[in-house]
Design a protein around this motif. Structure first.
Motif, short mmCIF file in Angstrom:
data_model
loop_
_atom_site.label_atom_id
_atom_site.label_comp_id
_atom_site.label_asym_id
_atom_site.label_seq_id
_atom_site.Cartn_x
_atom_site.Cartn_y
_atom_site.Cartn_z
N GLY A 1 11.91 -15.45 3.88
CA GLY A 1 12.15 -14.89 2.56
C GLY A 1 12.07 -13.37 2.61
O GLY A 1 11.82 -12.77 3.67
N SER A 2 12.28 -12.76 1.45
CA SER A 2 12.16 -11.31 1.38
C SER A 2 11.49 -10.86 0.08
O SER A 2 11.18 -9.69 -0.08
CB SER A 2 13.53 -10.64 1.51
OG SER A 2 14.34 -11.05 0.44
N GLY A 3 11.27 -11.81 -0.83
CA GLY A 3 10.72 -11.44 -2.14
C GLY A 3 9.25 -11.05 -2.05
O GLY A 3 8.46 -11.72 -1.39
N ILE A 4 8.89 -9.97 -2.73
CA ILE A 4 7.51 -9.49 -2.72
C ILE A 4 7.03 -9.39 -4.17
O ILE A 4 7.71 -8.82 -5.02
CB ILE A 4 7.42 -8.09 -2.07
CG1 ILE A 4 8.01 -8.09 -0.65
CG2 ILE A 4 5.97 -7.58 -2.06
CD1 ILE A 4 7.20 -8.80 0.40
N ILE A 5 5.84 -9.93 -4.40
CA ILE A 5 5.24 -9.86 -5.75
C ILE A 5 4.00 -8.97 -5.67
O ILE A 5 3.15 -9.16 -4.78
CB ILE A 5 4.87 -11.27 -6.26
CG1 ILE A 5 6.13 -12.16 -6.30
CG2 ILE A 5 4.21 -11.19 -7.64
CD1 ILE A 5 5.86 -13.64 -6.53
N VAL A 6 3.93 -7.99 -6.59
CA VAL A 6 2.79 -7.05 -6.62
C VAL A 6 2.33 -6.89 -8.07
O VAL A 6 3.05 -7.27 -9.00
CB VAL A 6 3.18 -5.65 -6.07
CG1 VAL A 6 3.47 -5.69 -4.58
CG2 VAL A 6 4.36 -5.05 -6.84
N THR A 7 1.18 -6.28 -8.24
CA THR A 7 0.72 -6.00 -9.61
C THR A 7 1.42 -4.76 -10.15
O THR A 7 1.96 -3.94 -9.41
CB THR A 7 -0.81 -5.82 -9.66
OG1 THR A 7 -1.20 -4.92 -8.64
CG2 THR A 7 -1.52 -7.15 -9.49
#
Ligand SMILES: Cc1ncc(COP(=O)(O)O)c(C=O)c1O
Length: 445
Positions: free
Chosen positions: A143-149
């Motif tokens: 994957g390549s999706g990144i979740i951050v605050t």
């Protein structure tokens, strides 16, 4: 020129108020370093020396350091200085030669982690470590999706800046990046754990809807740039479950809370009862020597190691390893974990006492020697009051006490001294803070 701002940044247009000598050095500095650098405070401090919890300026004035987590065992700690000097005079090379110290240190470091996290790879900076951790996560998950605050900061490489929203609107977020609201325990009435979890799940679903497989949810386990959110311990766990259910990994960024700072355990994620897939380390690791790294589940490195070799010229060199090993010596020998817990508890108690007399303080929170004090317009709307926080920061500086501020609005005092902060240092800090708040007419006694 329109310069992007930083919380507590010196404003060069106000340099005329400074001593001629300071002004000259600032001018030379910006001429040669260019426009991207920032200094702290309305009146920057020209430091020449440091020792323990003290920074000493060009005039010989001492400043109590209540802010710097890099010199975690204290500025210029003799054990670290001696280890660096000794190793520099014997051998300094890179990891394509066989030498003991990188292996000795790596074994010692991974022994402080849960058993599942059995490998470590070294880098020179936290940014490089985050960059490497996300490469590993992308390789593993395809994957390549990144979740951050929402106001996260994870570093400066182009890949990492693309998921560091706190750099501001001038730095574009990647189309593969989704942000979730910080776990704002002061404003969210609902269960913060469940809210963070459902936000992470929604972000993962949104990525998938756009054809992007989520690779990782990465967060600073003390949410430093988001405004310091620590309680209740355990609130991260459901979010970690949701990212894994979506096929992504959990990366704990321990650059800020790591190395005993929270007073609970060596690592901030442990307060939340989770075992990350990857952990990023930095700042305090070498007490100022540039050493950082990624701790990983070994199975995650198998494919990555097959597909791509890893060499980082300066990372894990014998001198950096000597410094890092000396840091662990001091943390263990002087039981700085316990010190962070006990002095941190005193600070929390003292700050809460000041808050009771200061209506502009809406919330005080902290774990060990990492604390936040939130200034607000009023207790009903809880609107941020950054100008008050900044006045406090600058007035403390004028009284030779150094802190800064954080959060998306810059209204949260960030209190994060070296781990060798004592009860006396805490008392000096609290007394000075009370005086400053009184001077600003914020105290109702
Ligand atoms: C949470 C966090 N992650 C990563 C980094 C990047 O570390 P470095 O400045 O060593 O590249 C920082 C630096 O402030 C940080 O606070």
């Amino acid at each position: 020129m329109n310069r992007p701002t930083m919380i507590n940044a010196f404003d060069p247009s106000r340099a005329d108020d400074l001593a001629a000598e300071t002004k000259r050095l600032i001018e030379r500095r910006s001429r040669v370093l260019g426009p991207s650098y920032r200094l702290f405070y309305e009146r920057p401090i020209h430091v020449v020396r440091s020792e323990g919890v003290w920074l000493i300026d060009v005039h010989g004035d001492k400043y109590l350091d209540v802010y710097n987590n890099v010199p975690c065992v204290g500025h210029c700690h003799p054990t670290v200085v001696e280890a660096i000097a000794r190793q520099s005079s014997v051998l300094n090379t890179h990891t394509r030669y066989l030498f003991d110290s990188v292996v000795d240190y790596a074994e010692r470091l991974v022994a402080t982690f849960p058993n599942a996290l059995g490998n470590v790879m070294f880098t020179c900076t936290g940014s490089e470590a985050v960059d490497l951790a996300t490469r590993i996560a992308c390789s593993q998950t395809r994957g390549s999706g990144i979740i951050v605050t929402a106001n996260a900061y994870h570093g400066v490489t182009s890949a990492v800046a693309a998921f560091s929203p706190s750099l501001g609107a001038g730095v574009a977020l990647g189309s593969h990046v989704r942000t979730v609201p910080a776990p704002d325990t002061y404003r969210v009435n609902a269960d913060v754990a469940l809210r963070l979890a459902s936000d992470v799940e929604a972000a993962a679903q949104d990525l998938k809807r756009h054809g992007i497989q989520p690779a990782a949810f990465i967060c600073d386990s003390i949410f430093s740039s988001d405004g310091v959110y620590v309680d209740p311990p355990g609130f991260l766990a459901p979010a970690v479950e949701r990212i894994r259910a979506a096929g992504g990994l959990f990366i704990a960024d321990e650059v800020q809370p790591g190395f005993a700072r929270t007073g609970h355990s060596m690592w901030g994620f442990a307060r939340h009862n989770v075992t990350p897939d990857l952990v990023v380390l930095g700042k305090p690791m070498g007490n100022g020597m540039p050493i950082a790294g990624v701790v990983a589940r070994p199975e995650l490195l198998e494919e990555f190691g097959r597909k791509s070799r890893y060499f980082n010229t300066f990372a894990g060199n014998p001198v950096s390893c000597a410094a890092a090993s000396a840091v662990l010596d001091v943390i263990e020998r002087d039981d700085l974990l316990k010190n962070a817990a006990s002095v941190g508890a005193l600070l929390l108690q003292g700050l809460k006492a000041i808050a009771r007399d200061t209506p502009s303080i809406g919330d005080v929170r902290g774990a060990g020697l990492f604390l936040g004090v939130e200034f607000v317009t009023d207790h009903t709307t809880r609107g941020p009051a950054p100008e008050l926080a900044l006045s406090v920061v600058n007035r403390l500086r004028e009284r030779n006490v150094l802190i800064s501020a954080s959060g998306p609005h810059g209204n949260v005092l960030k209190i994060r001294p070296p781990l060798v902060f004592t009860v006396d240092h805490a008392a000096l800090f609290l007394d000075t803070l009370r005086e400053v708040v009184r001077d600003l007419d914020l105290l109702v006694e």
